[in-house]
Design a protein around this motif. Structure first.
Motif, PDB file in Angstrom:
ATOM      1  N   UNK A   1       9.358  -3.427   1.459  1.00 26.50           N
ATOM      2  CA  UNK A   1       9.924  -4.327   2.471  1.00 26.50           C
ATOM      3  C   UNK A   1       9.489  -3.887   3.864  1.00 26.50           C
ATOM      4  N   UNK A   2       9.508  -2.573   4.102  1.00 31.27           N
ATOM      5  CA  UNK A   2       9.097  -2.040   5.404  1.00 31.27           C
ATOM      6  C   UNK A   2       7.642  -2.385   5.706  1.00 31.27           C
ATOM      7  N   UNK A   3       6.770  -2.242   4.705  1.00 27.77           N
ATOM      8  CA  UNK A   3       5.363  -2.597   4.900  1.00 27.77           C
ATOM      9  C   UNK A   3       5.203  -4.086   5.187  1.00 27.77           C
ATOM     10  N   UNK A   4       6.061  -4.894   4.548  1.00 24.18           N
ATOM     11  CA  UNK A   4       6.036  -6.337   4.817  1.00 24.18           C
ATOM     12  C   UNK A   4       6.458  -6.643   6.247  1.00 24.18           C
ATOM     13  N   UNK A   5       7.499  -5.949   6.711  1.00 25.60           N
ATOM     14  CA  UNK A   5       8.034  -6.199   8.048  1.00 25.60           C
ATOM     15  C   UNK A   5       6.996  -5.891   9.123  1.00 25.60           C
ATOM     16  N   UNK A   6       6.266  -4.773   8.945  1.00 26.65           N
ATOM     17  CA  UNK A   6       5.255  -4.385   9.945  1.00 26.65           C
ATOM     18  C   UNK A   6       3.915  -5.064   9.676  1.00 26.65           C
ATOM     19  N   UNK A   7       3.907  -5.941   8.643  1.00 25.94           N
ATOM     20  CA  UNK A   7       2.741  -6.778   8.331  1.00 25.94           C
ATOM     21  C   UNK A   7       1.482  -5.962   8.027  1.00 25.94           C
ATOM     22  N   UNK A   8       1.656  -4.989   7.140  1.00 25.64           N
ATOM     23  CA  UNK A   8       0.524  -4.204   6.640  1.00 25.64           C
ATOM     24  C   UNK A   8       0.077  -4.797   5.308  1.00 25.64           C
ATOM     25  N   UNK A   9      -1.218  -4.976   5.142  1.00 30.12           N
ATOM     26  CA  UNK A   9      -1.746  -5.495   3.875  1.00 30.12           C
ATOM     27  C   UNK A   9      -1.494  -4.474   2.768  1.00 30.12           C
ATOM     28  N   UNK A  10      -0.783  -4.918   1.731  1.00 30.25           N
ATOM     29  CA  UNK A  10      -0.400  -4.015   0.648  1.00 30.25           C
ATOM     30  C   UNK A  10      -1.292  -4.258  -0.558  1.00 30.25           C
ATOM     31  N   UNK A  11      -1.868  -3.193  -1.138  1.00 28.62           N
ATOM     32  CA  UNK A  11      -2.693  -3.369  -2.346  1.00 28.62           C
ATOM     33  C   UNK A  11      -1.887  -4.003  -3.477  1.00 28.62           C
ATOM     34  N   UNK A  12      -2.556  -4.792  -4.304  1.00 30.67           N
ATOM     35  CA  UNK A  12      -1.908  -5.446  -5.437  1.00 30.67           C
ATOM     36  C   UNK A  12      -1.979  -4.548  -6.668  1.00 30.67           C
ATOM     37  N   UNK A  13      -0.832  -4.314  -7.295  1.00 25.20           N
ATOM     38  CA  UNK A  13      -0.784  -3.513  -8.520  1.00 25.20           C
ATOM     39  C   UNK A  13      -1.285  -4.365  -9.682  1.00 25.20           C
ATOM     40  N   UNK A  14      -2.227  -3.852 -10.446  1.00 26.37           N
ATOM     41  CA  UNK A  14      -2.806  -4.633 -11.548  1.00 26.37           C
ATOM     42  C   UNK A  14      -1.810  -4.802 -12.686  1.00 26.37           C
ATOM     43  N   UNK A  15      -2.037  -5.821 -13.515  1.00 26.52           N
ATOM     44  CA  UNK A  15      -1.149  -6.111 -14.644  1.00 26.52           C
ATOM     45  C   UNK A  15      -1.126  -4.959 -15.637  1.00 26.52           C
ATOM     46  N   UNK A  16      -2.274  -4.301 -15.863  1.00 28.11           N
ATOM     47  CA  UNK A  16      -2.325  -3.188 -16.811  1.00 28.11           C
ATOM     48  C   UNK A  16      -1.466  -2.019 -16.356  1.00 28.11           C
ATOM     49  N   UNK A  17      -1.456  -1.749 -15.054  1.00 28.13           N
ATOM     50  CA  UNK A  17      -0.624  -0.667 -14.515  1.00 28.13           C
ATOM     51  C   UNK A  17       0.848  -1.021 -14.674  1.00 28.13           C
ATOM     52  N   UNK A  18       1.184  -2.288 -14.459  1.00 25.94           N
ATOM     53  CA  UNK A  18       2.565  -2.737 -14.657  1.00 25.94           C
ATOM     54  C   UNK A  18       2.987  -2.605 -16.125  1.00 25.94           C
ATOM     55  N   UNK A  19       2.058  -2.870 -17.035  1.00 25.94           N
ATOM     56  CA  UNK A  19       2.360  -2.707 -18.458  1.00 25.94           C
ATOM     57  C   UNK A  19       2.662  -1.241 -18.780  1.00 25.94           C
ATOM     58  N   UNK A  20       1.892  -0.333 -18.206  1.00 24.94           N
ATOM     59  CA  UNK A  20       2.143   1.096 -18.418  1.00 24.94           C
ATOM     60  C   UNK A  20       3.505   1.502 -17.862  1.00 24.94           C
ATOM     61  N   UNK A  21       3.859   0.928 -16.713  1.00 24.31           N
ATOM     62  CA  UNK A  21       5.166   1.214 -16.118  1.00 24.31           C
ATOM     63  C   UNK A  21       6.290   0.728 -17.028  1.00 24.31           C
ATOM     64  N   UNK A  22       6.111  -0.454 -17.612  1.00 20.36           N
ATOM     65  CA  UNK A  22       7.123  -0.999 -18.518  1.00 20.36           C
ATOM     66  C   UNK A  22       7.231  -0.160 -19.787  1.00 20.36           C
ATOM     67  N   UNK A  23       6.115   0.333 -20.285  1.00 20.32           N
ATOM     68  CA  UNK A  23       6.131   1.216 -21.457  1.00 20.32           C
ATOM     69  C   UNK A  23       6.922   2.483 -21.148  1.00 20.32           C
TER      70      UNK A  23
END
Length: 347
Positions: A213-235
């Motif tokens: 949220x803080x990065x959004x407020x200061x309008x910094x471009x945030x890298x996109x987390x890939x779907x495969x990394x999200x799958x590993x997080x869910x595992x």
């Protein structure tokens, strides 16, 4: 070294197989629900020790948290005043229901009223169990069972209930470089450690959410987390939840086990009614409303919301309100009650 690594490797293999099978069967939230079920069942059939470090779960929560934080709609902060009264009303409804369930449970089982109240309070699993372990007159095994069976039921059942309400969303094909994602995750983990120093609830999830949220407020471009990394997080998260309920936790009186299940069913039913109210009054989708009011953990409900493209930021706000209500209102009241009911605990 090998003896310490093998139990972790077993869980990793079992969890990955579960995610793959559930994905193959096109079941909802396969990369969390699959590992949860396979790891849970494995404990009843595999005699080898199984282990999953909390660090892996924490990394998974950090990834999920920063994903929600970077997609957090800042307009929600402007509507917090309107949402506040609905969140307060829902929390009061749940607490009154839980007190009623506690009285009924204490009357028809061998549990004390103190134990029944702690077992019936929804959410804040870690805080309630830690608090219960400090009380001399509380059956910790019963409290743990009630909360674990609720987490498992909510995380297992709710995805199937809301799977028909998945939002079809076009996911951008452009993904950020791997190194950018690693830097973002590392920075989010550091922010989570800072959050834990301030005793923030669920710091490895909420810290990264606030960081995003803080990065959004200061309008910094945030890298996109890939779907495969999200799958590993869910595992990582699913394997952790699957290991929570051990065969030993089921060695309780049959009536206690039955009331634990009844407790879950009633809470889910009331959550469904509250979700209908939220849908009508705030015009949210059923998936967003149900996940917002469900008696589950903030991190798990937000994870499911992210997976089905529901409004995870709204879900996080509602669940955070419940956690804060429990932390700053209910638990202090329980502490006062425990001191009055057991004067010896003062010393």
């Amino acid at each position: 070294m090998r003896e310490h690594a093998l139990p972790i490797l077993y869980v990793a293999i079992i969890a990955c197989i579960g995610g793959w099978l559930f994905s193959l069967l096109s079941l909802p939230i396969p990369w969390m629900i699959g590992p949860l079920f396979t790891v849970l069942l494995a404990q009843f059939f595999i005699r080898r020790p199984l282990k999953w470090p909390a660090f892996f779960r924490n990394i998974g929560l950090v990834i999920i948290g920063i994903t929600i934080g970077e997609n957090f709609s800042l307009t929600i902060l402007q509507t917090m005043g309107t949402m506040f009264w609905y969140m307060l009303a829902i929390n009061i409804i749940f607490i009154l229901l839980c007190l009623l369930l506690a009285f009924i449970t204490a009357k028809y089982t061998n549990m004390s009223l103190h134990t029944a109240i702690l077992a019936s309070v929804p959410g804040a699993l870690g805080q309630i169990i830690v608090f219960s372990s400090e009380q001399k007159d509380v059956d910790l095994a019963a409290v743990t069972y009630f909360h674990l069976i609720r987490v498992l039921a909510v995380v297992s059942v709710i995805p199937f209930l809301v799977s028909g309400h998945i939002v079809q969303q076009n996911v951008a094909s452009i993904t950020s470089p791997l190194w950018a994602g690693i830097i973002l995750i590392a920075a989010s983990f550091a922010f989570a450690l800072i959050a834990s120093k301030f005793h923030m609830p669920t710091p490895f999830f909420l810290g990264p959410v606030l960081f995003g949220i803080l990065l959004n407020v200061v309008q910094i471009d945030i890298p996109t987390i890939s779907a495969n990394v999200l799958h590993l997080a869910q595992i990582a998260v699913g394997a952790h939840i699957g290991l929570l309920l051990t065969p030993g936790a089921l060695r309780l009186p049959k009536r206690t086990l039955l009331f634990g299940l009844m407790n879950v069913v009633l809470l889910m039913f009331v959550s469904f009614l509250c979700a209908k109210l939220v849908m009508t009054m705030l015009n949210y989708t059923f998936a967003t409303s149900f996940l917002s009011t469900a008696p589950g953990g903030m991190d798990q409900m937000a994870l499911i919301a992210t997976s089905i493209y529901a409004e995870a930021d709204i879900v996080t706000v509602f669940q955070l309100a419940r956690m804060l209500f429990l932390s700053f209102v209910i638990i202090p009241l329980l502490k006062k009650y425990s001191v009055r009911s057991c004067p010896k605990s003062r010393t």
